[in-house]
Write an enzyme that holds these catalytic residues in place. Structure first.
Site, PDB file in Angstrom:
ATOM      1  N   LEU A  84       0.871  -1.170   0.000  1.00 31.15           N
ATOM      2  CA  LEU A  84       0.000   0.000   0.000  1.00 31.15           C
ATOM      3  C   LEU A  84       0.905   1.216   0.000  1.00 31.15           C
ATOM      4  CD1 LEU A  84      -3.041   0.701   2.359  1.00 31.15           C
ATOM      5  CD2 LEU A  84      -1.420   2.470   1.726  1.00 31.15           C
ATOM      6  N   GLY A  96      -0.045   8.674  -1.659  1.00 29.34           N
ATOM      7  CA  GLY A  96       0.445   9.789  -2.458  1.00 29.34           C
ATOM      8  C   GLY A  96       1.047   9.347  -3.777  1.00 29.34           C
ATOM      9  N   GLY A 119       5.165  12.547  -8.577  1.00 26.56           N
ATOM     10  CA  GLY A 119       6.471  12.571  -7.953  1.00 26.56           C
ATOM     11  C   GLY A 119       7.007  11.235  -7.498  1.00 26.56           C
ATOM     12  N   ILE A 120       7.627  11.243  -6.317  1.00 22.62           N
ATOM     13  CA  ILE A 120       8.268  10.052  -5.777  1.00 22.62           C
ATOM     14  C   ILE A 120       7.271   8.920  -5.585  1.00 22.62           C
ATOM     15  CG2 ILE A 120       9.358   9.154  -3.678  1.00 22.62           C
ATOM     16  CD1 ILE A 120      10.868  11.847  -3.504  1.00 22.62           C
ATOM     17  N   GLY A 121       6.042   9.247  -5.184  1.00 22.92           N
ATOM     18  CA  GLY A 121       5.028   8.223  -4.996  1.00 22.92           C
ATOM     19  C   GLY A 121       4.706   7.494  -6.291  1.00 22.92           C
ATOM     20  N   SER A 139      12.590  13.474   4.993  1.00 18.65           N
ATOM     21  CA  SER A 139      13.158  14.604   4.262  1.00 18.65           C
ATOM     22  C   SER A 139      14.459  15.020   4.934  1.00 18.65           C
ATOM     23  CB  SER A 139      12.178  15.786   4.267  1.00 18.65           C
ATOM     24  OG  SER A 139      12.806  16.970   3.820  1.00 18.65           O
ATOM     25  N   TYR A 165       6.107  23.139   7.094  1.00 18.00           N
ATOM     26  CA  TYR A 165       6.437  21.872   6.430  1.00 18.00           C
ATOM     27  C   TYR A 165       7.600  21.178   7.140  1.00 18.00           C
ATOM     28  CZ  TYR A 165       8.290  18.654   2.903  1.00 18.00           C
ATOM     29  OH  TYR A 165       8.767  17.538   2.250  1.00 18.00           O
TER      30      TYR A 165
END
Length: 297
Positions: free
Chosen positions: A6, A9, A13-15, A143, A157
């Site tokens: 699973l 996102g 992008g990265i997802g 990150s 963020y």
């Protein structure tokens, strides 16, 4: 061995890159995103088309990380169809930029809702299955802002990502005796190849934002400088490739952390020290066994 995965996102992008790469590596991937029949229908359809063309198991699935009901339904669907969930990849997130003062507490709560509480909703949906199986992998996309240098005007963020990273470490201990592993992938800044910066949100308080006019251009300058520091060929696909590598490793051999950073913001060096200190302290307080996931009844 095929893993049932699973991934949150997965629309961009990265997802998206990770979902495709994992499926192409032979895994059964549920690429989740919200509003698959509306706003994200084109993205979901594109994944279905790719799956059909390549003969891979890449399944778009509705999951709104802002809804516990949605997260529960997605996890239940996967278990009903596959009988298990082997990997959950906590990737969903959203960047916001602007003077920290200009964000209302309510706006900051929304940032945390997407970048932290959403992951907790997915945890609560998936972890009961993994604990019952006494196996699994929770793979977090963190990150380098959590440990490395990062520019101003990313306050909410950065705070939310730091909280997510801390939660991942805490859960690694709490899940170890259920045989559930943890890996934290730490991407650096990518100024191209993702929608991270172009789709960034901003505070609604324009009046306060304008008070910071003496900083006008700083974010643009930062983006330009990051681009200058990025070597040719640096691509977020490297993060997806590392995800595939980690998922494919044998249980017990997966790294706790893996840094993918082409800019060199210092996170790798700081994390090497913090990991050593974390491990030493866990052993000092008699909890060294929690550093490795294995079933303990």
């Amino acid at each position: 061995m095929k893993s049932v995965i699973l991934l949150t996102g997965a629309g961009t992008g990265i997802g998206k890159l990770s979902a495709q790469a994992l499926a192409e590596a032979g895994h059964i991937v549920y690429a989740t995103m919200r509003d698959v029949k509306g706003r994200n229908k084109a993205r979901a359809d594109a994944l279905r088309t790719l799956a059909e063309q390549k003969g891979i198991q890449l399944h778009p699935l509705e999951l709104d990380i802002l809804s516990q009901e949605s997260a529960d339904a997605a996890a239940a669907t996967i278990v009903r169809e596959q009988g298990r969930i082997d990997v959950v990849m906590q990737n969903a997130g959203h960047l916001v930029v602007g003077p920290s003062e200009a964000f209302t507490p309510e706006e900051m709560m929304k940032v945390f809702d997407t970048n932290l509480f959403g992951a907790q909703r997915v945890n609560r949906a998936v972890l009961p299955y993994m604990r019952s199986q006494q196996s699994g992998l929770v793979l977090w996309i963190s990150s380098t802002t959590t440990k490395g240098g990062f520019p101003p005007f990313m306050g909410p963020y950065g705070a939310a990502k730091a909280a997510l990273d801390s939660l991942a470490v805490t859960l690694s201990y709490e899940l170890a005796r259920f045989g559930v592993e943890t890996s934290i992938v730490v991407p650096g800044a990518f100024t191209s190849g993702t929608d991270h910066f172009p789709s960034a949100g901003k505070p609604a308080d324009v009046a306060t934002t304008t008070q910071y006019s003496r900083y006008d251009g700083v974010m643009d300058q930062t983006g330009a400088r990051l681009t200058e520091l990025t070597p040719p060929g640096a691509d977020p696909q490297a993060v997806a490739d590392e995800v595939v590598r980690i998922v494919g490793l044998e249980q017990g051999s997966r790294p706790m952390r893996s840094v993918i950073d082409f800019v060199g913001d210092g996170a790798k060096e700081v994390l090497e020290v913090s990991e050593r200190v974390r491990i030493e302290f866990a052993k000092r307080i008699g909890m060294g066994d929690l550093l490795t996931a294995k079933v303990s009844v």
